[in-house]
Design an enzyme around this catalytic site. Structure first.
Site, mmCIF file in Angstrom:
data_model
loop_
_atom_site.group_PDB
_atom_site.id
_atom_site.type_symbol
_atom_site.label_atom_id
_atom_site.label_comp_id
_atom_site.label_asym_id
_atom_site.label_seq_id
_atom_site.Cartn_x
_atom_site.Cartn_y
_atom_site.Cartn_z
ATOM 1 N N GLY A 182 24.557 -36.992 15.629
ATOM 2 C CA GLY A 182 25.569 -37.941 16.072
ATOM 3 C C GLY A 182 25.078 -39.324 16.433
ATOM 4 C CG ASP A 183 22.790 -42.451 18.891
ATOM 5 O OD1 ASP A 183 22.859 -43.340 18.020
ATOM 6 O OD2 ASP A 183 22.433 -42.693 20.064
ATOM 7 C CG LEU A 184 19.454 -38.675 12.714
ATOM 8 C CD1 LEU A 184 18.699 -37.964 13.813
ATOM 9 C CD2 LEU A 184 19.802 -37.712 11.598
#
Length: 278
Positions: A182-184
């Protein structure tokens, strides 16, 4: 703090950036202590780490203790990026995504719906259809906030709204919800000294698998070509995926616009113009 949360005495501590600290426990291990920056942030991160770990695909640091404000995890010793590790990571990331989620926007089990992506709030509201869910619960809330703060003008916002309207025809073939980090961005990819990649600081939720790959591209990631090759080997992406990267980058660009200002808003606009009248 580490002693209270782990039940083990502390022998030393070294402060780090962003509220992090490396703490030596008396019996030998060094751990990371992190402060949560918002209500529910630690609970969301713990739930996300455990959900990602449950897929047994890409390893994450073990959670050693936490409360509502503080989190203690194992310390990962890092080394230089390695092409072989990148290919293995790509295959493992495909397996993580394939572990699935109950719905687009589904929060990890035990995690709050009011979660976070970095320093920004992120609402995990389930939906069945990715294009409509992505527009309603990711892009449009931050577009409205950018306008309210004067970072984007209403006329500029209309370009991004047009892309949201066209998402059903732009999004490519329908896919089941994937289990996303999700926040890669590259800062959340740790190249372990043992040759294994770990993921940290998730904003985990059910989403489209192309979103994680778009995040890797947005701010640059070492050995990205090898990561993508490993991913494609394990789980080929739908035709035209590379042309859709910008769609998946709209949300993080707008988040960064609200947090850090106009330059990211201009990136979001430039990206949107590529899709608005396709």
């Amino acid at each position: 703090m580490a002693a209270r949360l782990t039940g083990r005495p502390v022998s030393g501590e070294r402060a780090g950036p962003g509220g992090l600290a490396e703490v030596s426990l008396a019996d030998g291990p060094v751990v990371v202590v992190k402060r949560g920056d918002g209500p529910g942030a630690v609970r969301a991160e713990v739930a996300g780490l455990r959900w990602l770990a449950a897929a047994r695909a890409v390893p994450v640091p073990e959670v050693l203790g936490h409360d509502e404000r503080w989190l203690v995890t194992e310390l990962i010793r890092t080394g230089p990026p390695d092409p072989g590790a990148a290919a293995r990571f790509g295959r493992a990331l495909a397996a993580l995504h394939a572990a699935g989620a109950p719905a687009f926007g589904a929060a990890p089990p035990g995690g709050p719906r009011d979660a976070w992506i970095g320093l920004a709030p992120m609402r995990d509201e389930p939906g069945d259809d990715w294009p409509h869910w992505y527009a309603e619960h990711r892009v449009l809330p931050y577009l409205r906030e950018a306008v309210d703060r004067g970072i984007l003008r209403p006329g500029e916002a209309a370009v991004i709204e047009r892309v949201c309207e066209r998402l059903p025809e732009l999004a490519g073939p329908a896919e089941p919800p994937a289990r996303l980090h999700g926040d890669l961005w590259s800062g959340n990819v740790l190249w372990g000294a043992d040759g294994r990649v770990r993921l940290i600081d998730p904003a985990a939720h059910g989403g489209h698998r192309e979103t994680d790959l778009a995040m890797l591209r947005l701010f640059g990631c070492p050995c990205l070509d090898r990561i993508l090759a490993g991913y494609q080997e394990a789980a080929p992406l739908a035709e035209g995926w590379a042309g859709r990267i910008g769609l998946h980058q709209l949300f993080p660009l707008l988040v960064h616009a609200v947090l850090f200002g106009r330059s990211y808003a201009e990136q979001a606009l430039a990206t949107s113009r590529n899709f608005a009248d396709m």
